[in-house]
Enzyme design. Structure first.
Site, mmCIF file in Angstrom:
data_model
loop_
_atom_site.group_PDB
_atom_site.id
_atom_site.type_symbol
_atom_site.label_atom_id
_atom_site.label_comp_id
_atom_site.label_asym_id
_atom_site.label_seq_id
_atom_site.Cartn_x
_atom_site.Cartn_y
_atom_site.Cartn_z
ATOM 1 N N HIS A 68 0.868 -1.176 0.000
ATOM 2 C CA HIS A 68 0.000 0.000 0.000
ATOM 3 C C HIS A 68 0.902 1.223 0.000
ATOM 4 C CE1 HIS A 68 0.988 -0.531 4.212
ATOM 5 N NE2 HIS A 68 0.356 0.574 4.573
ATOM 6 N N ASP A 72 5.399 5.072 5.482
ATOM 7 C CA ASP A 72 6.412 4.218 6.102
ATOM 8 C C ASP A 72 6.712 2.975 5.277
ATOM 9 O OD1 ASP A 72 3.711 3.635 6.986
ATOM 10 O OD2 ASP A 72 4.541 2.144 8.361
ATOM 11 N N HIS A 73 5.998 2.830 4.150
ATOM 12 C CA HIS A 73 6.258 1.731 3.218
ATOM 13 C C HIS A 73 6.818 2.221 1.882
ATOM 14 C CE1 HIS A 73 4.052 -1.494 5.519
ATOM 15 N NE2 HIS A 73 3.661 -0.391 6.122
ATOM 16 N N ASP A 183 0.625 -4.471 6.144
ATOM 17 C CA ASP A 183 -0.149 -3.898 7.236
ATOM 18 C C ASP A 183 -1.594 -4.359 7.096
ATOM 19 O OD1 ASP A 183 2.151 -2.587 7.866
ATOM 20 O OD2 ASP A 183 1.291 -0.575 7.847
#
Length: 303
Positions: A68, A72-73, A183
């Site tokens: 996604h 933070d990804h 997540d």
């Protein structure tokens, strides 16, 4: 016993953290190496540094997959992309970089290339291959999204929030399998994808008792993540050879959050298999003898 270097699949946890800046736990990123391929799953803060520490040149990536688009990804991808095309030993990418992700991946690729047009223009004097600066986006949906050299990547839907699709991934090669939850709130689709897999890398979140009534943490953060008890139920159904926690959310009350040990203890109340906490640069080599675990950071600290 299979020597780790010869294992059919090597998994390196590059980043096991959260949006919280943490020098010990970088942003979400996982490197999977199989059949000579280097596949990166998510690219959070510091991904380029961890790839370098893991011995994988930035220009040697064959594809990047996004679960996604939370920052933070994705925040570390800019450095992975731009440093990868620099004609130095850490880069030297000569082909376009393929990126796979949910709806919005085309927009993401276009914006990234637009942001670094100046960099590309100024580096043109370095005999920079124009093709190396291109991103080739592919929008994913549930099902097989990559199948090359005997390595198959299958995407499955997860629930992380209401406003956009999110995915986890299962990677299969040579009869072995790895599942990355991404997540997600507790979702039976993760358990279905991970049934009898060799390695399940799953997120987890725990909240300090004093913060249980905080509306933001209770109704927003925890709504999109998996508690230790919920993870235990997923593990019990899937029965992986090994389960590893990553993206370890520890919501504090006062100065301290729930400890990693307390998260493991809570999980053990509902699951009798092996669960370990992931660490940045932990490697997991999957072969006939099982899953061989080693920690590069620990080894570096004692070198």
């Amino acid at each position: 016993m299979t020597h780790p270097d010869l294992a059919p699949i090597r998994v390196t946890l590059l980043g096991t953290g959260t949006p919280q800046p943490d020098i010990e736990r970088f942003g979400s990123a996982t490197l999977i190496q199989a059949a000579g391929l280097n596949l990166l799953f998510d690219a959070g803060r510091g991904a380029s540094l961890r790839l370098t520490q893991a011995g994988c040149p930035l220009g040697a990536l064959h594809a990047v997959f996004f679960t996604h688009f939370h920052s933070d990804h994705t925040a570390g991808f800019a450095d992975v992309y731009t440093s990868g095309y620099i004609p130095a030993p850490f880069g030297k990418r000569r082909k376009p970089l393929r990126i796979f992700g949910p709806e919005g991946i085309e927009e993401f690729a276009e914006g990234m290339q637009m942001a670094f047009r100046g960099d590309v223009r100024e580096r043109a004097i370095q005999s920079l291959p124009v093709e190396a600066t291109r991103l080739v986006p592919s929008r994913i949906s549930e099902g097989v999204v990559f199948d090359e050299h005997g390595v198959r990547v299958t995407a499955f839907g997860t629930y992380h929030h209401d406003f956009a699709p999110t995915y986890g991934f299962r990677i299969d090669h040579a009869g072995f399998s790895v599942v990355l939850s991404g997540d997600t709130a507790a979702d039976p689709r993760v358990g279905d994808a991970a049934r009898d897999c060799d390695l399940l890398v799953h997120e987890v979140a725990a909240i300090h008792p004093s913060m249980q009534d905080d509306a933001f943490f209770r109704d927003v953060v925890m709504k999109g993540h998996t508690s230790p008890e919920e993870a235990a139920a997923i593990f019990s159904g899937a029965r992986p050879r090994l389960a590893v926690f990553t993206h370890i959310v520890q919501i504090p009350g006062g100065a301290m959050g729930p400890s990693v040990q307390s998260i493991l203890d809570r999980t053990a109340l509902g699951y009798d298999g092996t669960v370990i906490p992931g660490q940045d640069l932990m490697t997991l080599d999957i072969g006939e003898s099982g899953v061989h675990v080693s920690s590069a950071l620990a080894e570096q600290a004692h070198a």
